[in-house]
Design an enzyme around this catalytic site. Sequence first.
Site, PDB file in Angstrom:
ATOM      1  N   HIS A 176      -5.594   9.845 -22.671  1.00  0.00           N
ATOM      2  CA  HIS A 176      -4.298   9.137 -22.673  1.00  0.00           C
ATOM      3  C   HIS A 176      -3.740   9.002 -24.089  1.00  0.00           C
ATOM      4  O   HIS A 176      -4.371   8.415 -24.970  1.00  0.00           O
ATOM      5  CB  HIS A 176      -4.451   7.755 -22.048  1.00  0.00           C
ATOM      6  CG  HIS A 176      -3.157   6.983 -22.011  1.00  0.00           C
ATOM      7  ND1 HIS A 176      -2.408   6.838 -20.864  1.00  0.00           N
ATOM      8  CD2 HIS A 176      -2.475   6.354 -22.991  1.00  0.00           C
ATOM      9  CE1 HIS A 176      -1.322   6.135 -21.146  1.00  0.00           C
ATOM     10  NE2 HIS A 176      -1.349   5.831 -22.438  1.00  0.00           N
ATOM     11  N   HIS A 209       3.227   4.606 -18.912  1.00  0.00           N
ATOM     12  CA  HIS A 209       3.739   5.795 -18.218  1.00  0.00           C
ATOM     13  C   HIS A 209       5.137   5.585 -17.628  1.00  0.00           C
ATOM     14  O   HIS A 209       5.834   6.562 -17.339  1.00  0.00           O
ATOM     15  CB  HIS A 209       2.772   6.225 -17.115  1.00  0.00           C
ATOM     16  CG  HIS A 209       1.578   6.979 -17.612  1.00  0.00           C
ATOM     17  ND1 HIS A 209       1.619   8.333 -17.926  1.00  0.00           N
ATOM     18  CD2 HIS A 209       0.307   6.580 -17.868  1.00  0.00           C
ATOM     19  CE1 HIS A 209       0.423   8.727 -18.322  1.00  0.00           C
ATOM     20  NE2 HIS A 209      -0.392   7.679 -18.307  1.00  0.00           N
ATOM     21  N   GLU A 255      -9.670   5.668 -22.869  1.00  0.00           N
ATOM     22  CA  GLU A 255      -9.439   6.904 -22.116  1.00  0.00           C
ATOM     23  C   GLU A 255      -9.164   8.053 -23.090  1.00  0.00           C
ATOM     24  O   GLU A 255      -8.119   8.073 -23.736  1.00  0.00           O
ATOM     25  CB  GLU A 255      -8.250   6.734 -21.158  1.00  0.00           C
ATOM     26  CG  GLU A 255      -8.478   5.679 -20.093  1.00  0.00           C
ATOM     27  CD  GLU A 255      -7.259   5.450 -19.216  1.00  0.00           C
ATOM     28  OE1 GLU A 255      -7.413   4.833 -18.149  1.00  0.00           O
ATOM     29  OE2 GLU A 255      -6.150   5.880 -19.597  1.00  0.00           O
ATOM     30  N   ASP A 261      -1.029  12.209 -20.167  1.00  0.00           N
ATOM     31  CA  ASP A 261      -2.452  12.406 -19.888  1.00  0.00           C
ATOM     32  C   ASP A 261      -2.736  13.886 -20.064  1.00  0.00           C
ATOM     33  O   ASP A 261      -2.150  14.730 -19.373  1.00  0.00           O
ATOM     34  CB  ASP A 261      -2.796  11.956 -18.471  1.00  0.00           C
ATOM     35  CG  ASP A 261      -2.693  10.452 -18.294  1.00  0.00           C
ATOM     36  OD1 ASP A 261      -2.911   9.732 -19.284  1.00  0.00           O
ATOM     37  OD2 ASP A 261      -2.403  10.003 -17.177  1.00  0.00           O
TER      38      ASP A 261
END
Length: 243
Positions: A206, A135, A203, A142
């Site tokens: 993501h 990030h 995730e 996200d």
Amino acid sequence: MNLFQPIAPSLNGSPSPSPVVCENNEPLIQLTGAHPRIFMEPIYYQQQISNSLRVIHVREGVYERLQQVLTLLPQEYCLLLYDGYRPFQVQQHLFSHFSQQLAKRMPQLTSQEIVQATKKYVAFPSKDAAHLAPHLTGGAIDVTLADVHGKALDLGTAFDEMNEKSATRYFEQHTHENPLACQYRRLLYNCMTLAGFTNYAEEWWHYDYGNVAWARRVQAQAAHYGAVHATIQNHHVKEFRFL
């Protein structure tokens, strides 16, 4: 292509060991009002985390690929973004917060084991090219699916939920638990990857493009995006520079 086809087991393939960063100086752009089918809930600003951003920012190439996703996604669906570029201070806060949460849940673990367990859900706050937190580059996003009013659909867990159900392929092995969430995850995954993003297997929300995490998964020798340092003032990016 069938946008609801199952998510393949080999999400990340055989990763490239150490891609170099060849920064292309692509700017960070803010996404306010960027597209009628992109909604935003800047989750860490809503949680009142210091130095979090009121507006989601991504690299220009990431936004171009989000537009491609929307050409693939059926018209009754939209994208809801929770986070994009993340200032270093926010990354530090999140790593500390999730470490504390895991320590409470699993008191039997050593400090080192807590750090390793935390890394499964939050990248270690590093600016080093070999271990660069995704990030920090502006190349990670996200995201979830939403209806035409921007209401998040049920993809099986809450955003940032730390358990096995957050793994992207969880419902491929447990389809009966939540068949609709399984379909939604497939739709999001197939549209995002067709547009050039890669997914982090632990995730479902993501996705990466252009950064070191992306380069490893596509076995590229170089990443386009390195770390970005932003000066934050009143939860807005005042200026930024490439590290």
